[in-house]
Design an enzyme around this catalytic site. Structure first.
Site, PDB file in Angstrom:
ATOM      1  N   GLU B 122      -0.200  64.909  32.063  1.00  0.00           N
ATOM      2  CA  GLU B 122      -1.494  65.042  31.386  1.00  0.00           C
ATOM      3  C   GLU B 122      -2.562  64.190  32.071  1.00  0.00           C
ATOM      4  OE1 GLU B 122      -1.825  63.721  27.310  1.00  0.00           O
ATOM      5  OE2 GLU B 122      -3.974  64.186  27.283  1.00  0.00           O
ATOM      6  N   ASP B 188      -2.054  46.149  30.189  1.00  0.00           N
ATOM      7  CA  ASP B 188      -3.499  45.995  30.221  1.00  0.00           C
ATOM      8  C   ASP B 188      -3.828  44.539  29.893  1.00  0.00           C
ATOM      9  OD1 ASP B 188      -6.234  46.245  30.076  1.00  0.00           O
ATOM     10  OD2 ASP B 188      -6.250  47.221  28.117  1.00  0.00           O
ATOM     11  N   ASP B 190      -7.061  42.163  29.488  1.00  0.00           N
ATOM     12  CA  ASP B 190      -8.513  42.296  29.367  1.00  0.00           C
ATOM     13  C   ASP B 190      -9.112  40.965  28.949  1.00  0.00           C
ATOM     14  OD1 ASP B 190     -10.625  44.776  28.940  1.00  0.00           O
ATOM     15  OD2 ASP B 190     -11.122  42.967  27.825  1.00  0.00           O
TER      16      ASP B 190
END
Ligand code: ZN
Lengths: 505, 500
Positions: B122, B188, B190
């Site tokens: 996807e 991730d 951040d």
């Protein structure tokens, strides 16, 4: 009598053989000798059981699994779950240790064995069902593992032929300080055993850093063996279910089983219950045409809101009437009183219209009219949560159904507040339950909140099945009512005896 | 979770990034252009599910959306830069000439010839009008490239490989036939999660001083993934503004189900509790070998952090430090000393703890407890703060490497973990710089060689730019990955020749 050859479905390499031939190729009557209380369910059962046993054992196991699932929905701790499940297990799926020397050992283990395989069949059809089944069976296994006698548990593990690599003495010495840190000991004692496995086999131990990791290998302390056994149990079950699913279409051969299996998996999707009308109340407290509004304080939301609507609108539409009439019949309202009740409630209606359009339906529900079978069966039985939850959603103007499912969240919370639920924490959890479509759990939570004092108190603890999850509106009513009136001797004795409580016309 | 942090207008400092859009809106983006209501609803839940966590990206969304809604004049003043980055001609040139589609294809396909690893993968596009298109899939890198050039997405995300082609998902009779099979294990990191301990910048801004947090985090996570979990193919990527992503591409990692992804995230996660909770590190002793090792890595950075961030300069932050210490008398003595010396630097305050402890300001000081508390503090101020939710789900989407960050214009380039200390986010090329590089190169070439070199291999446009080292690094990464994939495949074929 019925014989279900599970082998046919399970064994991978045989799956391309003609199943008919296979049936003859193997001796069909084999009685297992169950040496251990715990079971990895590797070998499928082969002996004959009756259709009744088939269904009864499966339903009992299903009951246990559903209760286990509700424990997870409610975030019960392992200890809470264990104590909650103990009476349920001993009632539906008792399993004694060898040391108990119970004469029922073999029979119990047989039921455990067979019911597991029956449900495995019933729940192999979709991935979602398989996942749920595997999760719950793993929980059940863990529960039993924990309460198992240590020596018998060891014997069981030895019988499994699990190939875990033991960590050698030299390697243990090399890693001594790191291994010690993992077990949160300052020093390692010499006899501590360690296993090496791929870390993926013990994800929960990894998550909580209870293993040492070295390049993808997890060093597992022997006392965490349960995690390893659990992982192995789940892994094998998942693999077997996968195979069962692929072989499932062939099961259609036996069309006596298909409806039972279908029903079993359907009741897993929403809570099932076979409600016996033992929920009716003893003599002096019996419901009659005039005291329904007072009794409504004991109704679950689905029925309480119908009473509210009825009082407000002086009318209910067809499905709502049906749902409510069956419920009222279930709590012991007699046919005559029921007719009077509806007649009074429909206060804006002429007698003629009532007689012509409504009375017959009520009598039909009670089995007073209609075909032979309706009369013989005393009409319809009250709707369970499953029935109410799987009905099509009501359209505009219709009031039936389960409010936890049909109401908008704001309306639901509003009506719960009107039922006296003001605790913000409780309302918040209910909102979450509903968001996850766990409607009956939300309803049970309301019940627990409303009866907190009584549930925590001493009296009433002996009410049968008090702490089991409610999956029937009439059961809700019965428990609520009994808790309130437990001080009343007549109520108490009626409930204990079971039978006499039942009110028949 | 700290969402919708908008770029801070009032920030200062030489190295701060250009502010994407000071007027940026806080509102959650509603991006439903060109979708049926049903689809729209799906994509809104999908939004919550899939990428609610990527703060860096949420900023992009809200800022780019705000940009598209702001009147032109405001943009001309404040967002001139960012308007340039999302200029359609620039994006078209970027996708046409610079984006390394071929290596991206090989990376996701795990072999040179097209397979379902790529074909059933996807992709999700964020279009210039902020519509969010999920379940895109492509049989080849050319077709992905073609759609990018046609639609000019401001970025696209990579999701899992599904059991069937994502574009066919609605034609399937059973919904269970469409399910995610595998995806890289992703992480991730951040800067938003560091806002309570960093003092140099706020919001979307970063500078060299706070980038040190990301550097430390990369070191610790990378080491654990390699040494503990045995993963080899870990791609670190700059997220374009103030964070970094990791893609663990080993086959074994791609095949993890949610419970195992959760296990890895839980193993690595240390700090519990939100902004306002007190003690965030609660560890049993002795420390787990992973924590012990991380501590060895982080210790060296701790004094730098005290120096550059000065995290306890302000009174309320110093009060937090005191709340983490065990001894009441010691705390009282420290408070007294610091009250009488306003502006005392964090390094000195840290040294005060031991100094006062040794000076026996407390009679019953438990020195072991104090030492442990100090270690917990080191960890609280240095240990990686992961956005763990991103890692826990197989079907979570993550922005593709080499996308352009719409707010900064910087390309999401790989970070060489061997030289992570040298990585400078403020030196990462922007898309406009890269296009200038091409022009410059072509110009030079014209002047110099003048039509010769006919026998030479055609030079790719990215080779003419400062993107070159990053693409080469990515290419090397992919070729190492493919080497291992071939080995695995051979092994499997040898083991079970009947299977196929
Ligand atoms: Zn900074």
């Amino acid at each position: 009598m019925i014989r279900q050859d599970f082998n046919r479905i399970d064994a991978k390499r045989r799956s391309n053989l003609d199943p008919k031939k296979k049936q003859f190729a193997q001796p069909a009557f084999q009685h297992h000798d169950y040496q251990h209380r715990l079971n990895f369910y590797v070998l499928p059962p082969t002996a004959e059981i009756t259709l009744e046993e088939f269904e009864e054992w499966a339903i009992n196991r299903l009951k246990v699994l559903s209760e286990l699932e509700s424990c997870t929905f409610r975030n019960r701790t392992p200890d809470e779950t264990a104590s909650y499940m103990a009476p349920i297990l001993s009632k539906y799926l008792a399993l004694h240790s060898n040391s108990s020397r119970s004469s029922m050992l073999q029979e119990e283990r047989k039921q455990d064995h067979y019911s597991h395989f029956i449900l495995r069949l019933a729940f192999s059809s979709t991935e979602d069902l398989r996942r749920r089944f595997s999760r719950l069976e793993s929980m059940l296994f863990r529960l039993r593992w924990k309460e198992d006698d240590a020596r018998e548990r060891r014997e069981f593990v030895d019988s499994l032929d699990l190939r875990w690599e033991k960590v050698g003495d030299e390697e243990k010495r090399e890693l001594a300080s790191e291994l010690a840190a993992v077990t949160y000991k300052t020093r390692q004692s010499d006899d501590d055993g360690w296993f090496k496995v791929e870390w993926e086999q013990v994800p929960e131990l990894v998550e909580s850093r209870r293993v040492l990791l070295k390049r993808g290998v997890a060093y597992v302390p022997a006392r965490e063996q349960m995690s390893l056994v659990m992982a192995e149990f789940t892994r094998r079950l998942d693999a077997a279910m996968e195979l069962t699913a692929r072989a499932l279409p062939r099961l259609d051969e036996d069309d006596r089983l298909t409806p039972i299996l279908k029903h079993l998996s359907a009741s897993f999707i929403s809570p099932a219950s076979t409600y016996d009308s033992n929920s009716a109340l003893p003599g002096t407290l019996q419901p009659h045409a005039n005291n329904i509004p007072q009794l409504a304080q004991h109704f679950p939301a689905c029925m309480g809101q119908l009473q509210t609507r009825l009082a407000r609108d002086h009318h209910l539409k067809h499905f709502a009437r049906l749902q409510y009439t069956l419920f009222l019949k279930g709590i012991g309202l007699s046919l005559q009183d029921c007719i009077v009740f509806w007649r009074r409630s429909f206060s804006l209606m002429t007698d003629e219209k009532f007689e012509k359009e409504y009375k017959y339906n009520i009598r039909h529900v009670y089995g007073d009219v209609g075909g032979d079978s309706n009369r013989r069966g005393k009409g319809y039985s009250a709707y369970s949560c499953q029935k109410i939850l799987t009905e099509p959603l009501p359209s505009a103007g219709q009031a039936h159904g389960c409010p936890y499912r049909t109401f908008s969240i704001d309306n639901l919370l509003e009506s719960l507040r009107s039922m006296g639920v003001h605790d913000r924490e409780v309302l918040k959890t209910i909102r979450e339950d509903v968001g996850r479509q766990r409607y009956h759990i939300a309803c049970n939570r309301v019940f627990e909140y409303q009866h907190k004092a009584e549930l925590d108190g001493k009296p009433g603890q002996e009410i049968p099945g008090l702490k089991e999850t409610i999956v029937h509106p009439n059961d809700y009513f019965k428990k609520s009512f009994l808790l309130k009136h437990w001080g009343d001797k007549e109520v108490r004795e009626g409930a204990d005896a079971g039978g006499p409580l039942k009110m028949e016309e | 979770m700290p969402h919708s942090v908008s770029p801070d207008t009032g920030s200062s400092g030489d190295h701060d990034l250009p502010d994407a859009n000071p007027q940026s809106s806080h509102s959650t983006p509603t991006i439903r252009a060109g979708e049926s209501p049903e689809e729209a609803e799906k994509s809104s839940t999908a939004l919550e599910d899939m990428f609610d966590d990527d703060d860096d990206d949420l900023d992009d969304l809200s800022s780019s959306m705000a940009a598209s809604q702001e009147p032109q004049s405001v943009q001309a003043i404040s967002g001139a830069q960012s308007a340039r980055f999302s200029d359609p001609e620039i994006m078209r040139a970027f996708y046409q000439r610079l984006f390394p589609f071929r290596y991206l294809f090989q990376w996701l396909n795990h072999s040179p010839s097209p397979s379902t690893d790529f074909g059933h993968r996807e992709f999700a596009f964020t279009l210039p009008n902020d519509a969010y298109l999920r379940y895109q899939s492509f049989p080849s890198s050319d077709l992905l490239r073609k759609q990018c050039i046609q639609m000019l997405p401001s970025r696209f995300e990579v999701g899992p490989v599904y059991s069937t082609n994502p574009r066919d998902r609605k034609t399937l009779r059973k919904s269970s036939a469409f399910r995610p099979l595998n995806k890289e294990l992703v992480f991730d990191i951040d800067m938003t999660d560091y806002d309570e301990i960093r003092t140099c910048c706020t919001g979307a801004n970063i500078c060299h001083r706070c980038w040190a947090f990301i550097t430390m985090a990369i070191k610790v996570i990378d080491t654990a993934l390699r040494e503990d979990f045995g993963f080899k193919h870990i791609l670190w990527v700059y997220s374009g503004r103030r964070g970094a992503h990791a893609w663990v591409c080993d086959k074994r990692a791609r095949e993890l189900d949610d419970s195992k992804r959760r296990a890895v995230a839980g193993y690595l996660e240390l700090l519990k509790g939100g902004d306002s909770s007190g003690k965030k590190v609660n560890l049993k002793r002795p420390l787990h070998p992973h924590i012990e090792r991380s501590l060895r890595i982080l210790r060296n950075h701790f004094s730098d952090i005290l120096e550059t961030q000065d995290p306890w300069l302000e009174d309320d932050r110093a009060a937090h430090l005191l709340s983490l210490l065990p001894d009441r008398d010691l705390v009282a003595a420290l408070r007294k000393r610091w009250d009488s010396a306003p502006g005392r630097r964090s390094g000195s305050k840290w040294a005060d703890i031991d100094a006062l402890a040794e000076a026996r300001v407390s009679e019953h000081l438990d020195s072991k407890a104090l030492l442990e508390a100090k270690i917990d503090i080191v960890l609280e101020y240095t240990y990686p703060r992961l956005d763990a939710e991103v890692s826990k789900k197989l079907n979570h989407l993550l922005k593709s490497p080499f996308c352009v960050h719409p707010g900064t214009g910087r390309v999401c380039v790989p970070i060489d973990v061997q030289k992570v200390e040298e990585f400078d986010p403020l030196e990462v090329p922007t898309v406009t710089q890269l296009l200038d590089d091409i022009d410059q190169w072509d110009h030079d070439k014209m002047d110099g060689v003048d039509g010769e070199g006919t026998g030479e291999k055609k030079i790719q446009d990215w080779e003419k730019t400062r993107l070159k080292p990053y693409v080469e690094q990515f290419r090397n990464f992919v070729s190492e990955l493919l080497k291992d994939e071939r080995a695995i495949k051979r092994e499997r074929d040898d083991a079970d020749p009947m299977e196929f």
